[in-house]
Design a protein around this motif. Structure first.
Motif, PDB file in Angstrom:
ATOM      1  N   HIS A  25       0.760  -1.156  -0.175  1.00 43.35           N
ATOM      2  CA  HIS A  25      -0.098  -0.080  -0.094  1.00 43.35           C
ATOM      3  C   HIS A  25       0.873   1.340  -0.034  1.00 43.35           C
ATOM      4  O   HIS A  25       2.020   1.187   0.749  1.00 43.35           O
ATOM      5  N   ALA A  26       0.638   2.215  -0.873  1.00 35.23           N
ATOM      6  CA  ALA A  26       1.365   3.271  -0.959  1.00 35.23           C
ATOM      7  C   ALA A  26       0.617   4.591  -0.660  1.00 35.23           C
ATOM      8  O   ALA A  26      -0.251   4.685  -1.174  1.00 35.23           O
ATOM      9  N   LEU A  27       1.356   5.630   0.022  1.00 35.76           N
ATOM     10  CA  LEU A  27       0.762   6.799   0.069  1.00 35.76           C
ATOM     11  C   LEU A  27       1.734   7.970  -0.525  1.00 35.76           C
ATOM     12  O   LEU A  27       2.934   8.067  -0.007  1.00 35.76           O
ATOM     13  N   GLY A  30       3.895  13.607  -2.025  1.00 32.49           N
ATOM     14  CA  GLY A  30       4.298  14.585  -2.857  1.00 32.49           C
ATOM     15  C   GLY A  30       5.252  15.629  -2.290  1.00 32.49           C
ATOM     16  O   GLY A  30       6.008  15.122  -1.134  1.00 32.49           O
ATOM     17  N   GLY A  31       5.041  17.009  -2.535  1.00 31.30           N
ATOM     18  CA  GLY A  31       6.143  18.075  -1.948  1.00 31.30           C
ATOM     19  C   GLY A  31       5.586  18.423  -0.370  1.00 31.30           C
ATOM     20  O   GLY A  31       6.383  19.058   0.048  1.00 31.30           O
ATOM     21  N   ASP A  32       4.415  17.825   0.116  1.00 33.83           N
ATOM     22  CA  ASP A  32       3.924  18.170   1.378  1.00 33.83           C
ATOM     23  C   ASP A  32       4.773  17.486   2.535  1.00 33.83           C
ATOM     24  O   ASP A  32       4.766  17.793   3.711  1.00 33.83           O
ATOM     25  N   TRP A  33       5.746  16.656   2.289  1.00 33.39           N
ATOM     26  CA  TRP A  33       6.115  15.693   3.309  1.00 33.39           C
ATOM     27  C   TRP A  33       6.909  16.598   4.392  1.00 33.39           C
ATOM     28  O   TRP A  33       6.813  16.282   5.709  1.00 33.39           O
ATOM     29  N   CYS A 126      -2.816  15.022   5.642  1.00 41.91           N
ATOM     30  CA  CYS A 126      -2.905  14.851   6.786  1.00 41.91           C
ATOM     31  C   CYS A 126      -3.952  13.575   7.193  1.00 41.91           C
ATOM     32  O   CYS A 126      -3.735  12.596   7.922  1.00 41.91           O
ATOM     33  N   ALA A 127      -5.193  13.978   6.579  1.00 39.63           N
ATOM     34  CA  ALA A 127      -6.466  12.710   6.664  1.00 39.63           C
ATOM     35  C   ALA A 127      -5.742  11.506   6.182  1.00 39.63           C
ATOM     36  O   ALA A 127      -5.899  10.376   6.827  1.00 39.63           O
ATOM     37  N   HIS A 128      -5.153  11.403   4.888  1.00 41.47           N
ATOM     38  CA  HIS A 128      -4.613  10.226   4.057  1.00 41.47           C
ATOM     39  C   HIS A 128      -3.609   9.732   4.893  1.00 41.47           C
ATOM     40  O   HIS A 128      -3.638   8.297   5.140  1.00 41.47           O
ATOM     41  N   VAL A 143       6.151   0.013   8.061  1.00 47.95           N
ATOM     42  CA  VAL A 143       6.200   1.275   6.977  1.00 47.95           C
ATOM     43  C   VAL A 143       7.511   1.567   6.464  1.00 47.95           C
ATOM     44  O   VAL A 143       8.647   1.650   7.137  1.00 47.95           O
ATOM     45  N   PHE A 144       7.654   1.665   5.010  1.00 51.35           N
ATOM     46  CA  PHE A 144       8.877   2.075   4.238  1.00 51.35           C
ATOM     47  C   PHE A 144       8.552   3.460   3.914  1.00 51.35           C
ATOM     48  O   PHE A 144       7.440   3.589   3.177  1.00 51.35           O
TER      49      PHE A 144
END
Length: 151
Positions: A25-27, A30-33, A126-128, A143-144
């Motif tokens: 499963h991936a999330l 983007g640039g928000d990290w 944040c919700a995701h 988690v990786f």
């Protein structure tokens, strides 16, 4: 685990080098990290557990993005995933909004600190992120994380 493998570095290599078909499963933040990390910890890179574990915390498996992935890969063990998920569930987005100080983020060198209306942009991210960590914790998964700096 990947076919009985227990070493996080070899698991990461298998996951990132393998074609589809794995239960991954991936999330993509983007640039928000880095803005999210700042909002969670008040620091561009560091912080205390469990809040720092959400984005940048964990065991670094690469050295400054020098391996074949072209990015830093970080492994977060299942017990730390569980603690980070609980932290996110307890925190809520409203608490993060007051931490989005653009001038302070800019001074700390936070990537994308100047994004217009950071609260509106980060609310869905944040919700995701909360949903992702909750699901991983519920399944007892590690988690990786793959962090790529833009040039």
């Amino acid at each position: 685990m990947v076919e009985g493998e227990s070493d996080p570095a070899r698991i990461a290599a298998a996951l990132f080098g393998a074609p589809g078909g794995r239960n991954v499963h991936a999330l993509d933040l983007g640039g928000d990290w880095q803005v999210l990390h700042w909002a969670l910890t008040g620091d561009a890179w560091e912080g205390q557990q469990p809040e720092a574990d959400v984005v940048c915390g964990g065991r670094l498996l690469t050295e400054d993005g020098a391996d074949a992935t072209g990015a830093d890969v970080i492994y977060l063990a299942p017990e730390r995933v569980k603690a980070a998920a609980a932290y996110l569930d307890d925190l809520g987005f409203a608490a993060l909004q007051g931490r989005l100080d653009v001038a302070a983020m800019r001074a700390a060198g936070v990537q994308d600190a100047d994004v217009p209306d950071p609260a509106a942009r980060l609310r869905p991210a944040c919700a995701h992120l909360s949903d992702f960590f909750r699901a991983a914790a519920g399944e007892g998964q590690a988690v990786f994380k793959v962090l790529r700096n833009r040039p």
